[in-house]
Motif scaffolding. Sequence first.
Motif, PDB file in Angstrom:
ATOM      1  N   PRO A 111       0.829  -1.204   0.000  1.00 19.01           N
ATOM      2  CA  PRO A 111       0.000   0.000   0.000  1.00 19.01           C
ATOM      3  C   PRO A 111       0.867   1.258   0.000  1.00 19.01           C
ATOM      4  O   PRO A 111       2.016   1.244   0.459  1.00 19.01           O
ATOM      5  CB  PRO A 111      -0.797  -0.123   1.308  1.00 19.01           C
ATOM      6  CG  PRO A 111      -0.780  -1.574   1.639  1.00 19.01           C
ATOM      7  CD  PRO A 111       0.525  -2.096   1.140  1.00 19.01           C
ATOM      8  N   TYR A 112       0.300   2.343  -0.499  1.00 17.51           N
ATOM      9  CA  TYR A 112       1.057   3.591  -0.590  1.00 17.51           C
ATOM     10  C   TYR A 112       1.496   4.091   0.782  1.00 17.51           C
ATOM     11  O   TYR A 112       2.501   4.802   0.895  1.00 17.51           O
ATOM     12  CB  TYR A 112       0.238   4.658  -1.315  1.00 17.51           C
ATOM     13  CG  TYR A 112       0.367   4.574  -2.815  1.00 17.51           C
ATOM     14  CD1 TYR A 112       1.525   4.987  -3.455  1.00 17.51           C
ATOM     15  CD2 TYR A 112      -0.679   4.069  -3.592  1.00 17.51           C
ATOM     16  CE1 TYR A 112       1.655   4.911  -4.835  1.00 17.51           C
ATOM     17  CE2 TYR A 112      -0.565   3.997  -4.975  1.00 17.51           C
ATOM     18  CZ  TYR A 112       0.609   4.418  -5.584  1.00 17.51           C
ATOM     19  OH  TYR A 112       0.729   4.329  -6.958  1.00 17.51           O
ATOM     20  N   LYS A 113       0.773   3.734   1.824  1.00 12.57           N
ATOM     21  CA  LYS A 113       1.185   4.137   3.171  1.00 12.57           C
ATOM     22  C   LYS A 113       2.572   3.609   3.479  1.00 12.57           C
ATOM     23  O   LYS A 113       3.452   4.360   3.945  1.00 12.57           O
ATOM     24  CB  LYS A 113       0.179   3.610   4.202  1.00 12.57           C
ATOM     25  CG  LYS A 113       0.576   3.911   5.645  1.00 12.57           C
ATOM     26  CD  LYS A 113      -0.464   3.381   6.628  1.00 12.57           C
ATOM     27  CE  LYS A 113      -0.465   1.873   6.652  1.00 12.57           C
ATOM     28  NZ  LYS A 113      -1.389   1.336   7.685  1.00 12.57           N
ATOM     29  N   GLU A 114       2.808   2.341   3.208  1.00 12.65           N
ATOM     30  CA  GLU A 114       4.105   1.732   3.491  1.00 12.65           C
ATOM     31  C   GLU A 114       5.178   2.245   2.537  1.00 12.65           C
ATOM     32  O   GLU A 114       6.331   2.446   2.919  1.00 12.65           O
ATOM     33  CB  GLU A 114       4.001   0.204   3.390  1.00 12.65           C
ATOM     34  CG  GLU A 114       2.981  -0.410   4.338  1.00 12.65           C
ATOM     35  CD  GLU A 114       3.277  -0.060   5.794  1.00 12.65           C
ATOM     36  OE1 GLU A 114       4.473   0.044   6.151  1.00 12.65           O
ATOM     37  OE2 GLU A 114       2.327   0.116   6.568  1.00 12.65           O
ATOM     38  N   LEU A 118      10.300   6.202   2.048  1.00 14.41           N
ATOM     39  CA  LEU A 118      11.044   7.244   1.340  1.00 14.41           C
ATOM     40  C   LEU A 118      11.855   8.145   2.271  1.00 14.41           C
ATOM     41  O   LEU A 118      12.909   8.655   1.889  1.00 14.41           O
ATOM     42  CB  LEU A 118      10.079   8.115   0.532  1.00 14.41           C
ATOM     43  CG  LEU A 118       9.394   7.462  -0.673  1.00 14.41           C
ATOM     44  CD1 LEU A 118       8.447   8.456  -1.326  1.00 14.41           C
ATOM     45  CD2 LEU A 118      10.423   6.970  -1.678  1.00 14.41           C
ATOM     46  N   PHE A 119      11.381   8.341   3.493  1.00 20.32           N
ATOM     47  CA  PHE A 119      12.024   9.313   4.379  1.00 20.32           C
ATOM     48  C   PHE A 119      13.444   8.905   4.779  1.00 20.32           C
ATOM     49  O   PHE A 119      14.338   9.762   4.804  1.00 20.32           O
ATOM     50  CB  PHE A 119      11.141   9.578   5.597  1.00 20.32           C
ATOM     51  CG  PHE A 119       9.787  10.114   5.223  1.00 20.32           C
ATOM     52  CD1 PHE A 119       9.662  11.367   4.634  1.00 20.32           C
ATOM     53  CD2 PHE A 119       8.643   9.352   5.415  1.00 20.32           C
ATOM     54  CE1 PHE A 119       8.421  11.855   4.257  1.00 20.32           C
ATOM     55  CE2 PHE A 119       7.399   9.832   5.040  1.00 20.32           C
ATOM     56  CZ  PHE A 119       7.281  11.085   4.456  1.00 20.32           C
ATOM     57  N   GLN A 163      -1.188  10.388  -2.910  1.00 21.57           N
ATOM     58  CA  GLN A 163      -0.789  11.772  -3.159  1.00 21.57           C
ATOM     59  C   GLN A 163       0.454  12.129  -2.352  1.00 21.57           C
ATOM     60  O   GLN A 163       1.392  12.753  -2.869  1.00 21.57           O
ATOM     61  CB  GLN A 163      -1.932  12.729  -2.817  1.00 21.57           C
ATOM     62  CG  GLN A 163      -1.622  14.189  -3.157  1.00 21.57           C
ATOM     63  CD  GLN A 163      -2.763  15.104  -2.827  1.00 21.57           C
ATOM     64  OE1 GLN A 163      -3.307  15.059  -1.731  1.00 21.57           O
ATOM     65  NE2 GLN A 163      -3.133  15.961  -3.773  1.00 21.57           N
ATOM     66  N   HIS A 164       0.490  11.703  -1.096  1.00 18.29           N
ATOM     67  CA  HIS A 164       1.661  11.970  -0.257  1.00 18.29           C
ATOM     68  C   HIS A 164       2.911  11.302  -0.836  1.00 18.29           C
ATOM     69  O   HIS A 164       3.998  11.889  -0.810  1.00 18.29           O
ATOM     70  CB  HIS A 164       1.410  11.476   1.169  1.00 18.29           C
ATOM     71  CG  HIS A 164       0.420  12.301   1.920  1.00 18.29           C
ATOM     72  ND1 HIS A 164      -0.088  11.920   3.141  1.00 18.29           N
ATOM     73  CD2 HIS A 164      -0.149  13.505   1.628  1.00 18.29           C
ATOM     74  CE1 HIS A 164      -0.934  12.842   3.566  1.00 18.29           C
ATOM     75  NE2 HIS A 164      -0.986  13.801   2.660  1.00 18.29           N
ATOM     76  N   TYR A 165       2.737  10.101  -1.337  1.00 21.06           N
ATOM     77  CA  TYR A 165       3.876   9.378  -1.898  1.00 21.06           C
ATOM     78  C   TYR A 165       4.512  10.165  -3.041  1.00 21.06           C
ATOM     79  O   TYR A 165       5.747  10.343  -3.088  1.00 21.06           O
ATOM     80  CB  TYR A 165       3.426   8.002  -2.398  1.00 21.06           C
ATOM     81  CG  TYR A 165       4.534   7.185  -3.019  1.00 21.06           C
ATOM     82  CD1 TYR A 165       5.484   6.552  -2.220  1.00 21.06           C
ATOM     83  CD2 TYR A 165       4.641   7.048  -4.397  1.00 21.06           C
ATOM     84  CE1 TYR A 165       6.506   5.799  -2.779  1.00 21.06           C
ATOM     85  CE2 TYR A 165       5.660   6.300  -4.967  1.00 21.06           C
ATOM     86  CZ  TYR A 165       6.591   5.676  -4.147  1.00 21.06           C
ATOM     87  OH  TYR A 165       7.611   4.941  -4.704  1.00 21.06           O
TER      88      TYR A 165
END
Length: 335
Positions: A87-90, A95-96, A302-304
């Motif tokens: 999922p995009y959350k993970e 990325l950080f 979107q955050h990704y």
Amino acid sequence: RILYINFDKDLSLMDILDMHLNNGFNQTMEFRNKNMFLLLSIIAYNEELVKKKKNIETILNSVFKSCFDEEFQVKNLSISLHPSELPYKERTKSLFPEIESLLKRYNLYAIHKEIDLELLKLSSQPLKIENVKSLCDIKNVYINNDNEFIHKLIKLLFVNDSVVISGDEKESYSLFISILIHKKISVTSCSLPNEDLLFLLDNGYLVKKDGFIYFDKIDEIIILFDLYKFGYICYPYYEQSHKDIIDKFIDKGYLYHDDKLFSKQESDYFNFHLNKTFQNGLELRNIYEHGVYDDNEEVHKQHYFIVIKLLVLMFFKITFDLYYYNNILCSPNRK
């Protein structure tokens, strides 16, 4: 220079007051539009890659490696993004650490001209974006707010303050400089206060000829306009004759410089997106590190791509820094 940040000329007095009073990052309409267009462009590019059974992570890994390892011969500066069906959350959370590692590695390279992985391991404290060093001793140049001369000069030339040319046809211009660009005027036909006109004449920015006034010191005015327009200038961008002028301004105390990879405005831009710096910031790094988010896959997507956008912009800043250092500062043909 990152063109997606807020520039001083775009901010109204109310914008500036609101920023100072509320510790907010001002999002002008131009800022929102530019960044939304960039974000949508990256998302559209990714969708095209997916159609071709490719992924943006592999592309970025390849570009970073090709540029840093091969073109500039800087080892250990590559990134390692992992294509994933997670999922995009993970994916966003992953990325950080890559951003933190990239900036720490480049900071080490700027200081030591190599990336010592053992030394990197000893660096346990987070590195603030505004503290990342550049390879250039003079990188970003700013107006000295304590110097009255430079403030008066920039105000007279560029600040929005209606000036009327008297004569048969009265016309109003928002900038004094616009008058001399568009009109041929005599000394007596301009309503600029005599004290201000004498200031520009005495300091050589205007000259009188056959009863008319004209600009002089054009190169200096170009540099001053860039400072007015962007709030800072990037020293390496300029040719040597312009650098000589900037050096003179620094020596006189009109300007000052730093040796950071990102300008103050660019650091604010990244901090707005990533960190708890502004009251209205996105704080994406904080949100994902502390798990304070809604489980909305579209929001995570979107955050990704916002963070991907930041990574790409950091890549361009580092690339230019390396290019300038290797091909100009260290060029055997440099005079």
